[in-house]
Design a protein around this motif. Sequence first.
Motif, PDB file in Angstrom:
ATOM      1  N   UNK A 115     -14.351 -16.411  26.290  1.00 11.63           N
ATOM      2  CA  UNK A 115     -14.878 -15.346  27.100  1.00 11.63           C
ATOM      3  C   UNK A 115     -15.911 -15.825  28.120  1.00 11.63           C
ATOM      4  N   UNK A 116     -16.682 -16.831  27.915  1.00  9.60           N
ATOM      5  CA  UNK A 116     -17.461 -17.303  29.137  1.00  9.60           C
ATOM      6  C   UNK A 116     -16.923 -17.574  30.379  1.00  9.60           C
ATOM      7  N   UNK A 117     -17.660 -17.366  31.395  1.00 12.95           N
ATOM      8  CA  UNK A 117     -17.634 -17.507  32.814  1.00 12.95           C
ATOM      9  C   UNK A 117     -18.307 -18.601  33.157  1.00 12.95           C
ATOM     10  N   UNK A 118     -17.490 -19.477  33.904  1.00 11.29           N
ATOM     11  CA  UNK A 118     -18.484 -20.758  34.188  1.00 11.29           C
ATOM     12  C   UNK A 118     -17.484 -21.200  35.606  1.00 11.29           C
ATOM     13  N   UNK A 119     -18.559 -21.933  36.512  1.00 13.44           N
ATOM     14  CA  UNK A 119     -17.996 -22.523  37.927  1.00 13.44           C
ATOM     15  C   UNK A 119     -17.370 -23.688  37.472  1.00 13.44           C
ATOM     16  N   UNK A 120     -16.256 -23.855  38.170  1.00  9.44           N
ATOM     17  CA  UNK A 120     -15.785 -25.584  38.274  1.00  9.44           C
ATOM     18  C   UNK A 120     -16.462 -26.208  39.235  1.00  9.44           C
ATOM     19  N   UNK A 121     -16.157 -27.514  39.349  1.00  6.89           N
ATOM     20  CA  UNK A 121     -16.815 -28.501  40.135  1.00  6.89           C
ATOM     21  C   UNK A 121     -15.922 -29.698  40.263  1.00  6.89           C
ATOM     22  N   UNK A 122     -16.276 -30.366  41.422  1.00 10.37           N
ATOM     23  CA  UNK A 122     -15.682 -31.834  41.543  1.00 10.37           C
ATOM     24  C   UNK A 122     -16.606 -32.751  40.740  1.00 10.37           C
ATOM     25  N   UNK A 123     -16.302 -34.170  40.591  1.00 11.42           N
ATOM     26  CA  UNK A 123     -17.313 -34.998  40.419  1.00 11.42           C
ATOM     27  C   UNK A 123     -18.455 -35.226  41.078  1.00 11.42           C
ATOM     28  N   UNK A 124     -19.633 -34.975  40.510  1.00 14.54           N
ATOM     29  CA  UNK A 124     -20.874 -35.447  41.068  1.00 14.54           C
ATOM     30  C   UNK A 124     -22.056 -35.355  39.986  1.00 14.54           C
ATOM     31  N   UNK A 125     -23.139 -36.207  40.275  1.00 15.42           N
ATOM     32  CA  UNK A 125     -24.011 -36.523  39.144  1.00 15.42           C
ATOM     33  C   UNK A 125     -25.051 -35.445  39.107  1.00 15.42           C
ATOM     34  N   UNK A 126     -25.003 -34.474  40.209  1.00 12.27           N
ATOM     35  CA  UNK A 126     -26.075 -33.533  39.965  1.00 12.27           C
ATOM     36  C   UNK A 126     -25.389 -32.352  39.429  1.00 12.27           C
ATOM     37  N   UNK A 127     -24.210 -32.348  39.280  1.00 12.65           N
ATOM     38  CA  UNK A 127     -23.484 -31.261  38.323  1.00 12.65           C
ATOM     39  C   UNK A 127     -23.432 -30.111  39.393  1.00 12.65           C
ATOM     40  N   UNK A 128     -23.520 -30.122  40.585  1.00 11.16           N
ATOM     41  CA  UNK A 128     -23.286 -29.108  41.632  1.00 11.16           C
ATOM     42  C   UNK A 128     -21.953 -28.196  41.342  1.00 11.16           C
ATOM     43  N   UNK A 129     -21.961 -27.149  41.332  1.00  6.62           N
ATOM     44  CA  UNK A 129     -20.988 -26.398  41.201  1.00  6.62           C
ATOM     45  C   UNK A 129     -20.061 -25.809  42.584  1.00  6.62           C
ATOM     46  N   UNK A 239     -16.851 -12.526  29.800  1.00  3.28           N
ATOM     47  CA  UNK A 239     -15.892 -11.228  29.599  1.00  3.28           C
ATOM     48  C   UNK A 239     -16.344 -10.299  28.449  1.00  3.28           C
ATOM     49  N   UNK A 240     -16.659  -9.122  28.938  1.00  4.89           N
ATOM     50  CA  UNK A 240     -16.976  -8.320  28.053  1.00  4.89           C
ATOM     51  C   UNK A 240     -15.956  -7.247  27.680  1.00  4.89           C
ATOM     52  N   UNK A 241     -15.020  -7.104  28.396  1.00  2.00           N
ATOM     53  CA  UNK A 241     -14.108  -6.080  28.086  1.00  2.00           C
ATOM     54  C   UNK A 241     -12.570  -6.859  28.748  1.00  2.00           C
ATOM     55  N   UNK A 242     -11.458  -6.506  28.020  1.00  2.00           N
ATOM     56  CA  UNK A 242     -10.252  -7.114  28.377  1.00  2.00           C
ATOM     57  C   UNK A 242      -9.773  -8.395  28.254  1.00  2.00           C
ATOM     58  N   UNK A 243     -10.553  -8.995  27.310  1.00  2.00           N
ATOM     59  CA  UNK A 243     -10.199 -10.583  26.942  1.00  2.00           C
ATOM     60  C   UNK A 243      -8.661 -10.666  26.692  1.00  2.00           C
ATOM     61  N   UNK A 244      -8.109  -9.619  26.289  1.00  2.00           N
ATOM     62  CA  UNK A 244      -6.813  -9.669  25.847  1.00  2.00           C
ATOM     63  C   UNK A 244      -5.858 -10.067  27.054  1.00  2.00           C
ATOM     64  N   UNK A 245      -6.301  -9.549  28.419  1.00  2.00           N
ATOM     65  CA  UNK A 245      -5.540  -9.560  29.498  1.00  2.00           C
ATOM     66  C   UNK A 245      -5.757 -11.159  30.063  1.00  2.00           C
ATOM     67  N   UNK A 246      -7.166 -11.718  29.784  1.00  2.00           N
ATOM     68  CA  UNK A 246      -7.125 -13.045  30.056  1.00  2.00           C
ATOM     69  C   UNK A 246      -6.358 -13.785  29.305  1.00  2.00           C
ATOM     70  N   UNK A 247      -6.333 -13.744  27.977  1.00  2.56           N
ATOM     71  CA  UNK A 247      -5.379 -14.574  27.216  1.00  2.56           C
ATOM     72  C   UNK A 247      -3.942 -14.476  27.539  1.00  2.56           C
ATOM     73  N   UNK A 248      -3.402 -13.171  27.953  1.00  3.25           N
ATOM     74  CA  UNK A 248      -2.049 -13.052  28.336  1.00  3.25           C
ATOM     75  C   UNK A 248      -1.764 -13.849  29.813  1.00  3.25           C
ATOM     76  N   UNK A 249      -2.729 -14.093  30.633  1.00  6.41           N
ATOM     77  CA  UNK A 249      -2.643 -14.717  31.789  1.00  6.41           C
ATOM     78  C   UNK A 249      -2.567 -16.173  31.515  1.00  6.41           C
ATOM     79  N   UNK A 250      -3.548 -16.709  30.542  1.00  9.02           N
ATOM     80  CA  UNK A 250      -3.212 -17.994  30.129  1.00  9.02           C
ATOM     81  C   UNK A 250      -1.838 -18.461  29.356  1.00  9.02           C
ATOM     82  N   UNK A 251      -1.241 -17.581  29.051  1.00  2.00           N
ATOM     83  CA  UNK A 251       0.211 -17.878  28.223  1.00  2.00           C
ATOM     84  C   UNK A 251       1.392 -17.863  29.229  1.00  2.00           C
ATOM     85  N   UNK A 252       1.251 -17.557  30.431  1.00  4.43           N
ATOM     86  CA  UNK A 252       2.362 -17.602  31.316  1.00  4.43           C
ATOM     87  C   UNK A 252       2.988 -18.989  31.465  1.00  4.43           C
ATOM     88  N   UNK A 253       4.261 -19.076  31.825  1.00  4.60           N
ATOM     89  CA  UNK A 253       5.056 -20.233  32.221  1.00  4.60           C
ATOM     90  C   UNK A 253       4.397 -20.934  33.628  1.00  4.60           C
TER      91      UNK A 253
END
Length: 274
Positions: A115-129, A239-253
């Motif tokens: 349920x946590x929210x994080x920023x993606x990033x490309x490879x970089x040693x400073x871990x910039x998002x 995510x504090x509400x609607x995690x079931x929606x997130x999981x449903x999205x993760x399961x699409x083809x």
Amino acid sequence: MKKLFPLIITLLLFSCGSKTEQEIVNVNQQVKVFTTMGEFVIELSNKTPKHRDNFIQLVEKGAYDSIAFHRAIPKFIVQAGDMFSRMSPEEELELIKNEHTLPAEIDTSLFHKKGSLSMARIANIDLRSSGTHFTVQIGSVLSDSLLNGYEKSINRKRKLNYWLKMEQNQKVLNRYVEATQIGNWNNEIVSHLTDSILSIEGDPEGFNYYTIPQHQREFYKTEGGNAFLDQLYTVFGEVIQGMDVVEKISQVAVDEKDWPLEDVRILTMELIEK
């Protein structure tokens, strides 16, 4: 005195029912996300003010409106924020040239739990998002054995970044940065440099070994998440509400790149009034 009494009562009622400016600042901003598969609510952390403010600005500008979820992986993540999903090739090229990034705001109290929210990033040693790409963690329940392995993996990557940033290693850093450029990734050089650095005996001076806190271990063992990402990406909400929606999205083809075969889009996002 009789005239003042009703006024005093009114002032007392007003002061009891309203929030001070400081109280409003301390309340975590919540955002409602409307998608083609349902709604969910996220809460942004005040421990990561740069990521929080950046996300709020994007929501206010409508930057995420009509954006597609471009990665959907069961028991791992869903990811959105790829502005290319609604752009022409010319606009894509312009965005690549000007994409902004954010300085890492890695807080040990924020971790990649389910349920946590994080920023993606490309490879970089400073871990910039990335300035726009965000992920919602799903993950899976983890054993102590897996967590021990992830802890070692996390520290290997932290050690590599720490070593590369040491002043005396500037030449190696330059080679590493050149080999990890977008569109120019050289896996042979990256692997060689990584293996050479990590084969050096002992830890660099000043390097602090990271240990997964016990309460986070317990969460991973009961609720799940993606512990191997901790200390390497910035977590800035959940995510504090609607995690079931997130999981449903993760399961699409999806296709071979984990992009949903049928678009799942963010219709809009709305800031919830504090």
